[in-house]
Design a protein around this motif. Structure first.
Motif, PDB file in Angstrom:
ATOM      1  N   ALA A  15     -10.418  30.901  42.149  1.00 21.71           N
ATOM      2  CA  ALA A  15      -9.773  29.624  41.835  1.00 21.71           C
ATOM      3  C   ALA A  15      -9.216  29.643  40.416  1.00 21.71           C
ATOM      4  O   ALA A  15      -8.087  29.204  40.171  1.00 21.71           O
ATOM      5  N   LEU A  16      -9.997  30.162  39.484  1.00 21.79           N
ATOM      6  CA  LEU A  16      -9.545  30.231  38.097  1.00 21.79           C
ATOM      7  C   LEU A  16      -8.317  31.122  37.958  1.00 21.79           C
ATOM      8  O   LEU A  16      -7.363  30.792  37.235  1.00 21.79           O
ATOM      9  N   GLU A  17      -8.313  32.223  38.665  1.00 18.70           N
ATOM     10  CA  GLU A  17      -7.187  33.161  38.621  1.00 18.70           C
ATOM     11  C   GLU A  17      -5.894  32.464  39.088  1.00 18.70           C
ATOM     12  O   GLU A  17      -4.835  32.619  38.469  1.00 18.70           O
ATOM     13  N   ALA A  18      -5.996  31.676  40.147  1.00 14.10           N
ATOM     14  CA  ALA A  18      -4.821  30.967  40.662  1.00 14.10           C
ATOM     15  C   ALA A  18      -4.330  29.921  39.663  1.00 14.10           C
ATOM     16  O   ALA A  18      -3.122  29.766  39.448  1.00 14.10           O
ATOM     17  N   ILE A  19      -5.264  29.214  39.043  1.00  5.46           N
ATOM     18  CA  ILE A  19      -4.897  28.181  38.068  1.00  5.46           C
ATOM     19  C   ILE A  19      -4.191  28.799  36.867  1.00  5.46           C
ATOM     20  O   ILE A  19      -3.116  28.339  36.455  1.00  5.46           O
ATOM     21  N   ILE A  20      -4.780  29.843  36.302  1.00  3.14           N
ATOM     22  CA  ILE A  20      -4.191  30.446  35.106  1.00  3.14           C
ATOM     23  C   ILE A  20      -2.848  31.084  35.419  1.00  3.14           C
ATOM     24  O   ILE A  20      -1.909  31.012  34.618  1.00  3.14           O
ATOM     25  N   SER A  21      -2.714  31.685  36.578  1.00  2.11           N
ATOM     26  CA  SER A  21      -1.429  32.268  36.975  1.00  2.11           C
ATOM     27  C   SER A  21      -0.346  31.191  37.035  1.00  2.11           C
ATOM     28  O   SER A  21       0.772  31.387  36.547  1.00  2.11           O
ATOM     29  N   ASP A  22      -0.670  30.041  37.611  1.00  3.02           N
ATOM     30  CA  ASP A  22       0.307  28.963  37.706  1.00  3.02           C
ATOM     31  C   ASP A  22       0.611  28.363  36.337  1.00  3.02           C
ATOM     32  O   ASP A  22       1.766  28.039  36.035  1.00  3.02           O
ATOM     33  N   ILE A  23      -0.406  28.240  35.511  1.00  7.60           N
ATOM     34  CA  ILE A  23      -0.209  27.719  34.148  1.00  7.60           C
ATOM     35  C   ILE A  23       0.758  28.621  33.370  1.00  7.60           C
ATOM     36  O   ILE A  23       1.652  28.135  32.675  1.00  7.60           O
ATOM     37  N   LYS A  24       0.591  29.914  33.502  1.00  7.99           N
ATOM     38  CA  LYS A  24       1.470  30.857  32.799  1.00  7.99           C
ATOM     39  C   LYS A  24       2.928  30.682  33.228  1.00  7.99           C
ATOM     40  O   LYS A  24       3.850  30.786  32.415  1.00  7.99           O
ATOM     41  N   GLU A  25       3.143  30.417  34.491  1.00  2.00           N
ATOM     42  CA  GLU A  25       4.509  30.270  35.009  1.00  2.00           C
ATOM     43  C   GLU A  25       5.191  29.007  34.488  1.00  2.00           C
ATOM     44  O   GLU A  25       6.410  28.924  34.455  1.00  2.00           O
ATOM     45  N   ASN A  26       4.373  28.022  34.066  1.00  2.43           N
ATOM     46  CA  ASN A  26       4.938  26.722  33.695  1.00  2.43           C
ATOM     47  C   ASN A  26       5.053  26.498  32.193  1.00  2.43           C
ATOM     48  O   ASN A  26       5.585  25.479  31.767  1.00  2.43           O
ATOM     49  N   ASN A  27       4.527  27.407  31.392  1.00  2.00           N
ATOM     50  CA  ASN A  27       4.760  27.366  29.947  1.00  2.00           C
ATOM     51  C   ASN A  27       4.415  26.004  29.330  1.00  2.00           C
ATOM     52  O   ASN A  27       5.232  25.355  28.677  1.00  2.00           O
ATOM     53  N   TYR A  28       3.173  25.552  29.531  1.00  2.00           N
ATOM     54  CA  TYR A  28       2.729  24.274  28.981  1.00  2.00           C
ATOM     55  C   TYR A  28       2.577  24.361  27.464  1.00  2.00           C
ATOM     56  O   TYR A  28       2.354  25.434  26.902  1.00  2.00           O
ATOM     57  N   ASP A  29       2.670  23.210  26.829  1.00  2.00           N
ATOM     58  CA  ASP A  29       2.511  23.161  25.373  1.00  2.00           C
ATOM     59  C   ASP A  29       1.054  23.405  24.967  1.00  2.00           C
ATOM     60  O   ASP A  29       0.795  24.016  23.930  1.00  2.00           O
TER      61      ASP A  29
END
Length: 235
Positions: A15-29
């Motif tokens: 679950a963590l791997e999926a979250i961090i992968s998606d976060i990386k794609e979205n370039n949050y502040d």
């Protein structure tokens, strides 16, 4: 400003791997993790290292405090859970301890006149070894007084594992739930969008490799696993 927030991954690496992968794609502040990377699931070391490698801003949860300060800080822990915490300690090293010692118990952010805070849970006394209120404080009459005692407009917490909000006058307490204690193949994180003195909060749901999580879980052998199975499989 866009901010990703999640909590209570509880050693669910997939679950963590999926979250961090998606976060990386979205370039949050900014990205905030509200604690409890450890315990319950089969991969405490791997989860903590993934958070470390990706420079996630983390606040300490009660399970990180058990590792750093010992289970004695919480007199409600059962004997079998003490065995589980001893197993977690056996999985971690001084490298992990050094990282966690640098993590805060709370973080603050002010944007466009709005004040935000990020904690694992409401704290009764930050100077105590176990600083958090008991979880049932949420159902007591003085929860509004506790919210009122904080300067922040919006307080983000985890710990309780379900998503909810408590409103008191112009302030909000928002629990972002557990992104790791799941009995299905979907995980999630929250997206906080702040613009022009206003904010919105969105739950972003993601698929993760549930089949692999189940395989790792059932092939692992650690204390309290039979009880923990009820959390991840609804048994």
């Amino acid at each position: 400003m866009k901010i990703a927030i999640f909590s209570d991954i509880h050693a669910n690496y997939q679950a963590l791997e999926a979250i961090i992968s998606d976060i990386k794609e979205n370039n949050y502040d900014k990205v905030y993790f509200l604690g409890d990377a450890l315990s319950k699931g089969p991969n405490p070391r791997e989860c903590l290292e993934l958070i470390m490698e990706n420079n996630i801003e983390m606040v300490l949860g009660n399970h990180e405090l058990y590792f750093l300060r010992g289970v004695e800080i919480d007199n409600l822990i059962s004997d079998i859970e003490k065995e589980h915490q001893a197993w977690i300690r056996s999985q971690l090293t001084d490298k992990h301890r050094d990282y966690l010692l640098k993590c805060d118990l709370e973080k603050y952010l002010e944007v466009d006149g709005l004040k935000f805070s990020f904690r694992h849970f409401l704290m009764k006394d930050i100077n105590k070894d176990y600083p958090f209120y008991l979880i049932d404080v949420l159902n007591t009459n003085n929860i509004n007084d506790i919210i009122e005692s904080h300067e922040e407009d919006i307080m983000f917490i985890g710990h309780e594992h379900r998503i909810f909000e408590i409103h008191h006058e112009n302030k909000k307490l928002i629990d972002v739930g557990s992104s790791g204690c799941l009995d299905k193949d979907k995980t999630f994180y929250m997206v906080l969008n702040i613009k022009d003195g206003k904010y919105t909060l969105e739950k972003k749901e993601l698929s993760y490799d549930r089949e692999k999580f189940e395989k790792v879980f059932f092939e692992s052998n650690y204390p309290e696993k039979d009880f923990i199975a009820g959390i991840f499989f609804g048994l």
